[in-house]
Write an enzyme that holds these catalytic residues in place. Sequence first.
Site, PDB file in Angstrom:
ATOM      1  N   ASP A  29      33.448  -0.734   6.489  1.00 55.24           N
ATOM      2  CA  ASP A  29      33.531   0.706   6.239  1.00 55.24           C
ATOM      3  C   ASP A  29      34.955   1.177   6.504  1.00 55.24           C
ATOM      4  OD1 ASP A  29      33.270   3.629   6.592  1.00 55.24           O
ATOM      5  OD2 ASP A  29      31.114   3.229   6.537  1.00 55.24           O
ATOM      6  N   ASN A  85      20.078   5.882   4.683  1.00 57.57           N
ATOM      7  CA  ASN A  85      19.748   7.298   4.537  1.00 57.57           C
ATOM      8  C   ASN A  85      19.394   7.629   3.091  1.00 57.57           C
ATOM      9  OD1 ASN A  85      20.535   7.646   7.252  1.00 57.57           O
ATOM     10  ND2 ASN A  85      22.654   7.894   6.637  1.00 57.57           N
ATOM     11  N   GLN A  92      22.524  11.445   3.916  1.00 56.05           N
ATOM     12  CA  GLN A  92      23.172  10.703   2.836  1.00 56.05           C
ATOM     13  C   GLN A  92      24.273  11.574   2.243  1.00 56.05           C
ATOM     14  OE1 GLN A  92      20.631   9.490  -0.430  1.00 56.05           O
ATOM     15  NE2 GLN A  92      22.160   8.053  -1.209  1.00 56.05           N
ATOM     16  N   HIS A  98      23.014   2.261  -0.284  1.00 60.61           N
ATOM     17  CA  HIS A  98      23.792   1.464   0.653  1.00 60.61           C
ATOM     18  C   HIS A  98      23.094   1.423   2.001  1.00 60.61           C
ATOM     19  CE1 HIS A  98      25.209   5.592   1.254  1.00 60.61           C
ATOM     20  NE2 HIS A  98      25.650   5.228   2.442  1.00 60.61           N
ATOM     21  N   HIS A 100      23.978   0.880   6.122  1.00 56.83           N
ATOM     22  CA  HIS A 100      24.983   0.812   7.176  1.00 56.83           C
ATOM     23  C   HIS A 100      24.592  -0.265   8.182  1.00 56.83           C
ATOM     24  CE1 HIS A 100      27.224   4.598   6.424  1.00 56.83           C
ATOM     25  NE2 HIS A 100      26.080   4.964   5.860  1.00 56.83           N
TER      26      HIS A 100
END
Length: 136
Positions: A29, A85, A92, A98, A100
């Site tokens: 990230d 999310n 989100q 995606h 995390h």
Amino acid sequence: MNCVFCKIVDGEIDSTTIYEDDKFRVILDLNPVTKGHALILSKKHYADLYEISDKLAAKAIILAKKMVKMMTEVLRCDGYNVFQNNGAAAGQTIFHFHVHLIPRYKGDQVGVIWEPGSLTEEDKQDILEKISNKLN
């Protein structure tokens, strides 16, 4: 489409890829919560978990497990949060599926813990009735 994650998957935006296969790319990230925070990105655009197939969702979770096991060893972290999310109300902010992967370290002060509430009898019955009606 102006999706930042699609641009990352397509190589239009630089990222640090730590794993890739035909369905997913895992990147570090760019705005990590903790050292080693990574994202599993679907290569094909899906807005969220509601749009992705069951088969691909299962592969994402299997990949998350594989990455968490490896990254725990590499980073020597004390635990992991795996977050996914769906919708703005759930946090989100980029509407591309995606996951995390957030390494946790003792005393890191990352605020992802909440105060538990309680399940009332009324809520329990309401939920059970609605689910039962949906399934029948």
